[in-house]
Design an enzyme around this catalytic site. Structure first.
Site, mmCIF file in Angstrom:
data_model
loop_
_atom_site.group_PDB
_atom_site.id
_atom_site.type_symbol
_atom_site.label_atom_id
_atom_site.label_comp_id
_atom_site.label_asym_id
_atom_site.label_seq_id
_atom_site.Cartn_x
_atom_site.Cartn_y
_atom_site.Cartn_z
ATOM 1 N N TYR A 75 -22.327 23.131 -4.231
ATOM 2 C CA TYR A 75 -22.265 21.997 -5.131
ATOM 3 C C TYR A 75 -21.335 22.027 -6.236
ATOM 4 O O TYR A 75 -20.506 21.180 -6.379
ATOM 5 C CB TYR A 75 -23.776 21.815 -5.798
ATOM 6 C CG TYR A 75 -23.764 20.442 -6.368
ATOM 7 C CD1 TYR A 75 -24.374 19.146 -6.018
ATOM 8 C CD2 TYR A 75 -23.367 20.371 -7.858
ATOM 9 C CE1 TYR A 75 -24.440 17.854 -6.569
ATOM 10 C CE2 TYR A 75 -23.512 19.225 -8.488
ATOM 11 C CZ TYR A 75 -23.931 18.171 -7.939
ATOM 12 O OH TYR A 75 -23.913 16.927 -8.466
ATOM 13 N N PHE A 127 -0.262 -2.850 -6.305
ATOM 14 C CA PHE A 127 -0.973 -2.636 -4.860
ATOM 15 C C PHE A 127 -2.437 -3.113 -5.320
ATOM 16 O O PHE A 127 -2.976 -3.034 -6.257
ATOM 17 C CB PHE A 127 -1.074 -1.181 -4.669
ATOM 18 C CG PHE A 127 -1.946 -0.916 -3.287
ATOM 19 C CD1 PHE A 127 -1.271 -1.297 -1.912
ATOM 20 C CD2 PHE A 127 -3.075 -0.048 -3.262
ATOM 21 C CE1 PHE A 127 -2.220 -1.291 -0.971
ATOM 22 C CE2 PHE A 127 -3.862 -0.408 -2.064
ATOM 23 C CZ PHE A 127 -3.439 -0.772 -0.786
ATOM 24 N N THR A 128 -3.193 -3.750 -4.116
ATOM 25 C CA THR A 128 -4.441 -4.524 -4.381
ATOM 26 C C THR A 128 -5.426 -3.631 -5.252
ATOM 27 O O THR A 128 -5.902 -4.079 -6.303
ATOM 28 C CB THR A 128 -5.122 -4.628 -2.745
ATOM 29 O OG1 THR A 128 -4.930 -3.319 -2.085
ATOM 30 C CG2 THR A 128 -4.227 -5.704 -2.295
ATOM 31 N N ASP A 218 1.458 6.797 -8.277
ATOM 32 C CA ASP A 218 0.828 6.748 -7.212
ATOM 33 C C ASP A 218 1.598 7.418 -5.984
ATOM 34 O O ASP A 218 2.361 6.749 -5.300
ATOM 35 C CB ASP A 218 0.490 4.970 -6.922
ATOM 36 C CG ASP A 218 -0.218 5.055 -5.691
ATOM 37 O OD1 ASP A 218 -0.741 5.806 -4.732
ATOM 38 O OD2 ASP A 218 -0.605 3.891 -5.390
ATOM 39 N N ARG A 385 -0.756 -8.906 4.865
ATOM 40 C CA ARG A 385 -0.078 -8.645 3.368
ATOM 41 C C ARG A 385 0.681 -9.556 2.914
ATOM 42 O O ARG A 385 1.741 -9.672 2.706
ATOM 43 C CB ARG A 385 0.589 -7.386 3.698
ATOM 44 C CG ARG A 385 -0.024 -6.062 3.989
ATOM 45 C CD ARG A 385 -0.682 -5.052 2.800
ATOM 46 N NE ARG A 385 -2.097 -5.791 2.768
ATOM 47 C CZ ARG A 385 -2.841 -4.721 2.026
ATOM 48 N NH1 ARG A 385 -2.743 -3.688 1.949
ATOM 49 N NH2 ARG A 385 -4.160 -5.427 1.590
ATOM 50 N N PHE A 452 -9.170 -10.089 0.891
ATOM 51 C CA PHE A 452 -8.530 -9.860 2.254
ATOM 52 C C PHE A 452 -9.568 -8.923 3.292
ATOM 53 O O PHE A 452 -9.422 -9.059 4.337
ATOM 54 C CB PHE A 452 -7.151 -9.175 2.178
ATOM 55 C CG PHE A 452 -7.148 -7.722 1.518
ATOM 56 C CD1 PHE A 452 -7.155 -7.772 0.101
ATOM 57 C CD2 PHE A 452 -7.421 -6.574 1.867
ATOM 58 C CE1 PHE A 452 -7.077 -6.516 -0.644
ATOM 59 C CE2 PHE A 452 -7.242 -5.405 1.418
ATOM 60 C CZ PHE A 452 -7.188 -5.489 0.083
HETATM 61 O O1 PLI Z 1 -7.742 3.475 0.199
HETATM 62 P P1 PLI Z 1 -7.861 4.332 -0.936
HETATM 63 O O2 PLI Z 1 -8.817 4.076 -2.013
HETATM 64 O O3 PLI Z 1 -8.014 5.858 -0.326
HETATM 65 O O4 PLI Z 1 -6.272 4.279 -1.786
HETATM 66 C C1 PLI Z 1 -5.820 3.141 -2.258
HETATM 67 C C2 PLI Z 1 -4.525 3.232 -2.298
HETATM 68 C C3 PLI Z 1 -3.895 3.262 -3.478
HETATM 69 N N1 PLI Z 1 -2.395 3.318 -3.567
HETATM 70 C C4 PLI Z 1 -1.611 3.052 -2.304
HETATM 71 C C5 PLI Z 1 -0.244 2.663 -2.201
HETATM 72 C C6 PLI Z 1 -2.196 2.632 -1.099
HETATM 73 O O5 PLI Z 1 -1.571 2.408 0.169
HETATM 74 C C7 PLI Z 1 -3.911 2.846 -1.091
HETATM 75 C C8 PLI Z 1 -4.554 2.371 -0.233
HETATM 76 N N2 PLI Z 1 -3.924 1.784 1.204
HETATM 77 C C9 PLI Z 1 -4.598 1.153 2.251
HETATM 78 C C10 PLI Z 1 -5.902 1.418 2.504
HETATM 79 C C11 PLI Z 1 -3.422 0.690 3.334
HETATM 80 O O6 PLI Z 1 -4.080 0.220 4.334
HETATM 81 O O7 PLI Z 1 -2.501 0.777 2.827
#
Ligand code: PLI
Length: 462
Positions: A75, A127-128, A218, A385, A452
């Site tokens: 842990y 980014f979303t 990022d 997208r 989405f």
């Molecule tokens: O899906 P996560 O929570 O592990 O990460 C979020 C995320 C952050 N930044 C960028 C540039 C991404 O592309 C991203 C997640 N992208 C997804 C899920 C995708 O399908 O592109």
């Protein structure tokens, strides 16, 4: 680096396979209707070739699988945490590490630590999940990416670049004190997997340093970005991807990582920072949202696989084959006259739905409709997208109308073969030939956040 060959091949052979099954058109028609014409709501058992995302869908190596068995499930103070910390420090150069369950866990932490209500967060395109966390913390995202990023036809090589004049204007308008950091992605997902150049990043660093503004990186696809620098930015062809990655990170103050992409794991992420006080604050918060600071929502084995995956992701042969496969599909579609975002990005090929379906207005959700049609044709799963992903303006409540209305054919790492890419290209061509018959959709259910993922649609009346 190894010498260039005339042709590349995958730097691995296949040890284990997972069967794929073809479905009938009738089955697919039922499945997509039941899914509300949203490919996120399909069951994967109904999918033939799954290009929804490159997130968490990579094949792990034999070493990573061996690493799973070596994971330390303590842990507190897990050996696997310290292994991961050592790799993050040595490969990326960040001093402090907080693991999170995936990228958005890290985005939540950094947004809560650094953003105050009324702040502005400039970024090289939104980014979303990143944007929604910035907004939930009371901030407003401001797009400072170069204009070329919004033009699917521009052949500019570094569409992930920051427009320095836009950044300067934003600082002049709001004052540096209202800008906690610049949110800088390598590569830019929503622009089509487009890279930022090292020259531009150095200039952003100089400008932000002059104003005392941080850069939060990022770094979800940083190795892919570094490969594009090696390939196309003058003066870097002789450098390894690992070296370039290290320099990119050194020009930033901290990072959020979704390790489900570059780092070749099925789950995991982290927040990294060079600032002691940011680390201290994030370490306080992580125990509320993720778990203790030495596991952050992950099993020890996940951290072990991530540490090994990071090392593998920086191998030049790996990255050349990974991006090479994306280029292979992209070039095939370009040759067939299909409108795609160019230059081809690093993690997928993005169909330009506005040019593909010019008879549809954007509020008939052309990219959503095209993704549904591709599924219907062959069982190929892609992702919208465009206007659905862009969501609504948080102040006016109106749809955002992004310039880019895209369907992403995202290539998981080390999963599919060239033959799969040929099948994908043929399906896209078939749908292109009957594009005039595609009617568009209307939305029947809209969730409040990140719509989405779970929105539902039906065909527009014909
Ligand atoms: O899906 P996560 O929570 O592990 O990460 C979020 C995320 C952050 N930044 C960028 C540039 C991404 O592309 C991203 C997640 N992208 C997804 C899920 C995708 O399908 O592109």
């Amino acid at each position: 680096m190894t010498p260039q060959r005339a042709s590349w091949a995958e730097p691995y052979k296949i040890k284990m396979v997972e069967p794929l099954f073809l479905t009938t058109r009738e089955t697919r028609a039922r499945a997509i209707e039941e899914a509300g014409y949203n490919t996120f709501l399909l069951r994967s058992a109904d999918v033939y070739i799954d290009l929804l995302t490159d997130s968490g869908t990579s094949a792990m190596s034999d070493r990573q699988w061996a690493g799973l068995m070596m994971g330390d499930e303590a842990y507190a103070g897990s050996r696997s945490y310290y292994h991961l910390e050592e790799v993050v420090r040595r490969r990326y150069g960040y001093r402090h590490l907080i693991p999170t369950h995936q990228g958005r866990g890290a985005e939540n932490l950094i947004s809560q630590v650094l953003i105050k209500p009324g702040d502005v967060i400039p970024g090289n395109m939104y980014f979303t999940t990143t944007k929604v966390h910035q907004e939930l913390a009371g901030g407003t995202f401001a797009d400072i990416v170069v204009d070329e990023a919004h033009d699917p036809r521009s052949l500019f090589r570094f569409k992930g670049n920051v427009d320095l004049a836009k950044l300067e204007a934003l600082i002049a308008e709001h004052g540096a004190a209202r800008i906690p950091y610049v949110s800088l992605a390598t590569t830019v997902n929503m622009a089509g997997g487009q890279p930022i150049s090292l020259e531009n990043l150095r200039a952003v660093r100089a400008l932000t340093r002059a104003h005392g503004i941080r850069i939060i990186h990022d770094m979800t696809r940083v190795a892919e970005n570094a490969y594009m620098i090696q390939l196309h930015e003058p003066g870097h062809a002789h450098r390894s991807v690992a070296e370039i990655v290290f320099e990119i990170c050194s020009l930033t103050d901290g990072a959020t990582m979704s390790a489900k992409k570059d780092a070749l794991v099925n789950i995991g992420g982290f927040l990294a920072t060079n600032e002691d006080d940011v680390f201290e604050e994030a370490r306080n918060l992580v125990v509320i949202y993720e778990g203790l600071h030495t596991y952050g929502g992950l099993a020890g084995r996940d951290m072990e696989a991530m540490a090994i995956g990071i090392e593998e992701s920086l191998d030049d042969d790996h990255i050349r084959a990974r991006v090479g496969q994306v280029f292979y599909l992209g070039d095939k579609l370009v040759e067939a006259g299909i409108p795609v975002v160019r230059p081809i990005g690093t993690h997928g090929v993005f169909l330009d739905a506005k040019a593909f379906l010019p008879h549809l207005p954007q509020d008939a959700f052309p990219a959503q409709a095209l993704a549904a049609e591709l599924y219907l044709d062959s069982g190929l799963r892609a992702m919208e997208r465009g206007i659905v992903s862009a969501g609504r303006d948080s102040r006016t409540g109106e749809h955002c109308y992004p310039a880019l209305e895209l369907v992403r054919l995202t290539i998981p790492r080390r999963v599919y073969t060239q033959a799969h890419m040929d099948v994908v290209a043929e399906s896209v061509q078939r749908v292109y030939e009957r594009r005039a018959s595609i009617r568009g959709l209307e939305m029947t259910y809209e969730p409040k956040y990140l719509r989405f993922f779970q929105a539902r649609f039906r065909p527009r009346p014909g």
